[in-house]
Enzyme design. Structure first.
Site, PDB file in Angstrom:
ATOM      1  N   LYS A  75      32.903  30.853  -9.563  1.00 42.86           N
ATOM      2  CA  LYS A  75      33.376  32.228  -9.354  1.00 42.86           C
ATOM      3  C   LYS A  75      33.535  32.517  -7.857  1.00 42.86           C
ATOM      4  O   LYS A  75      32.993  31.791  -7.023  1.00 42.86           O
ATOM      5  CB  LYS A  75      32.380  33.210  -9.975  1.00 42.86           C
ATOM      6  CG  LYS A  75      30.977  33.171  -9.374  1.00 42.86           C
ATOM      7  CD  LYS A  75      29.962  33.920 -10.232  1.00 42.86           C
ATOM      8  CE  LYS A  75      28.570  33.854  -9.632  1.00 42.86           C
ATOM      9  NZ  LYS A  75      27.545  34.331 -10.585  1.00 42.86           N
TER      10      LYS A  75
ATOM     11  N   TYR B 201      34.258  47.561  21.809  1.00 47.24           N
ATOM     12  CA  TYR B 201      34.441  48.945  21.350  1.00 47.24           C
ATOM     13  C   TYR B 201      33.174  49.783  21.525  1.00 47.24           C
ATOM     14  O   TYR B 201      32.066  49.286  21.342  1.00 47.24           O
ATOM     15  CB  TYR B 201      34.808  48.955  19.872  1.00 47.24           C
ATOM     16  CG  TYR B 201      36.242  48.546  19.601  1.00 47.24           C
ATOM     17  CD1 TYR B 201      37.310  49.111  20.309  1.00 47.24           C
ATOM     18  CD2 TYR B 201      36.522  47.595  18.622  1.00 47.24           C
ATOM     19  CE1 TYR B 201      38.622  48.733  20.042  1.00 47.24           C
ATOM     20  CE2 TYR B 201      37.835  47.214  18.346  1.00 47.24           C
ATOM     21  CZ  TYR B 201      38.878  47.790  19.062  1.00 47.24           C
ATOM     22  OH  TYR B 201      40.156  47.418  18.791  1.00 47.24           O
TER      23      TYR B 201
HETATM   24  C1  LIG Z   1      26.423  33.343 -10.598  1.00 46.11           C
HETATM   25  C2  LIG Z   1      25.690  32.930 -11.805  1.00 46.11           C
HETATM   26  C3  LIG Z   1      25.036  31.673 -11.890  1.00 46.11           C
HETATM   27  C4  LIG Z   1      24.898  30.738 -10.702  1.00 46.11           C
HETATM   28  O1  LIG Z   1      23.691  30.982 -10.011  1.00 46.11           O
HETATM   29  P1  LIG Z   1      23.232  30.114  -8.746  1.00 46.11           P
HETATM   30  O2  LIG Z   1      21.969  30.752  -8.295  1.00 46.11           O
HETATM   31  O3  LIG Z   1      24.325  30.246  -7.749  1.00 46.11           O
HETATM   32  O4  LIG Z   1      23.060  28.709  -9.217  1.00 46.11           O
HETATM   33  C5  LIG Z   1      24.494  31.297 -13.101  1.00 46.11           C
HETATM   34  N1  LIG Z   1      24.551  32.121 -14.166  1.00 46.11           N
HETATM   35  C6  LIG Z   1      25.118  33.342 -14.111  1.00 46.11           C
HETATM   36  C7  LIG Z   1      25.105  34.202 -15.322  1.00 46.11           C
HETATM   37  C8  LIG Z   1      25.690  33.790 -12.937  1.00 46.11           C
HETATM   38  O5  LIG Z   1      26.231  35.020 -12.886  1.00 46.11           O
END
Ligand SMILES: *Cc1c(COP(=O)(O)O)cnc(C)c1O
Length: 369
Positions: free
Chosen positions: A38, A264
């Site tokens: 993701k 800035y």
């Molecule tokens: C993002 C996510 C993961 C991955 O977790 P990590 O700590 O990056 O390994 C696993 N399961 C779900 C449901 C997630 O949303």
């Protein structure tokens, strides 16, 4: 590695392979691996990462939203893709693109069954999410019978997996809580499988869950951050290699006299003669204003240079008074030394946030040797 001549995020596929194999070495040989890709594969490059892992025969992918799954299909990814947080408005497209939804409450389950039936699907793979303590998404433990009866009265869907998510797998002071989540999930799974009459894939552990709780590996694990080279502790990090290195260059060097200001709002006021460098990366690239005013630092020739003044949209200014360097020299923002976790800590945040924040304006450079 080539020397950067502009701001780039280098993605090292050999490091990815190392991390994948390290995680695999922690599992039983028949435990499946779901790679979480993701958010552009945690800010790297989802197509490249998914394609590479598909060649390594990873079992599953997960994304958060439909659009991310569609992009992977467009890039030729054939491996099953779980969409963790789909919205009902997208279900028709989701089915057309063979993406598999996580269904986490009665509303979304019923909406999916309605659309899958209308689209004349049979045994469409779905994943049922249970809440065991994170209190974010998921059916309650007391809704097993409801889900089973809904899934049994239609031929449109088939429950491919049931899963839950750990709230504090990285925090060993919360061991008792995590163990309770594992126990609850195991009891939900048993009840569910018995009632539905077949055994869906069971999965629970994220990266820290994999490393800290072998009893939570079950049929499949879901790894995100570990693939990208980070754990949630120094100990976990020891065996992993960051895949992404954020590099830039020195655009201009200035000598700043006592009493002059930099940037800035004149946020930095010099109380002596200093030398600064201007770097072409700013908050529009993901380096937020919280890194400014001597919180964050970058590295030049192995030496630390603090970010001074406010972070601009497209630039930062750094203090190079004690560093022998020139216009055009390479600057490391994070990579191996410092890594993204160490960089993030200067602004009180975590590796996940900084690596996923690097905006799409920054060119991704894939390194595979
Ligand atoms: C993002 C996510 C993961 C991955 O977790 P990590 O700590 O990056 O390994 C696993 N399961 C779900 C449901 C997630 O949303």
């Amino acid at each position: 590695m080539p020397k950067a001549r502009e701001t780039v995020l280098e993605i090292d596929l050999k490091a990815l392979k190392h991390n994948y194999e390290y995680i695999k070495s922690k599992l039983k040989s028949n435990t499946k691996i779901l790679a979480v890709v993701k958010a552009f594969a945690y800010g790297s490059d989802a197509n490249e990462i998914a394609n590479y892992l598909q060649n390594l025969e990873v079992d599953y992918f997960a994304v958060a939203y439909l659009s991310e799954g569609v992009a992977l299909r467009d890039a030729g990814i054939k491996t099953p893709i779980l969409v963790l947080h789909p919205q009902a408005i997208n279900f028709k497209t989701l089915i057309e693109r063979c993406l598999e939804p996580s269904l986490y409450n009665a509303k979304i389950l019923n909406e999916f069954i309605t659309i899958a039936s209308k689209e004349k699907q049979s045994n469409y793979p779905v994943h049922i999410k249970f809440n065991t303590g994170l209190n974010r998404l998921g059916f309650g433990e007391n809704e097993v019978d409801y889900v089973v009866s809904k899934a049994s009265e239609t031929s449109a869907i088939k429950v491919k997996s049931i899963f839950s998510h750990l709230a504090a797998s990285e925090d060993l002071t919360e061991k008792a809580f995590t163990e309770r989540q594992i126990k609850t999930f195991k009891s939900i799974s048993e009840k569910f499988s018995n009632a539905i009459g077949y055994k869906p894939i069971l999965h629970l552990a994220n990266t820290s869950g994999i490393l800290n709780y072998p009893e939570a590996h079950l049929d499949m694990v879901r790894t995100g951050i570990g693939l990208y080279g980070y754990g949630n502790s120094e100990k976990e990090n020891e065996h992993l290699i960051p895949i992404a290195t954020l590099k830039s260059v020195i655009s201009q060097i200035h000598i700043i006299k006592k009493g002059e200001t930099v940037g800035y709002n004149r946020a930095y006021k010099s109380d002596g003669l200093i030398k600064t460098a201007t770097i072409p990366i700013g908050h529009a690239d993901g380096i937020g204003r919280q890194y400014g005013n001597k919180k964050g630092f970058v590295t030049i020739n192995g030496k630390k240079a603090l970010i001074i003044g406010n972070v601009c949209m497209d630039m930062i200014m750094i203090d190079i008074t004690d560093i022998d360097c020139h216009e055009g020299d390479e600057v490391i923002i994070f990579g191996n030394h410092p890594n993204a976790s160490q960089f993030a800590r200067t602004a009180n945040t975590i590796s996940y946030e900084i690596i996923t924040a690097i905006s799409q304006r920054v060119k991704r450079l894939i390194i595979d040797n």
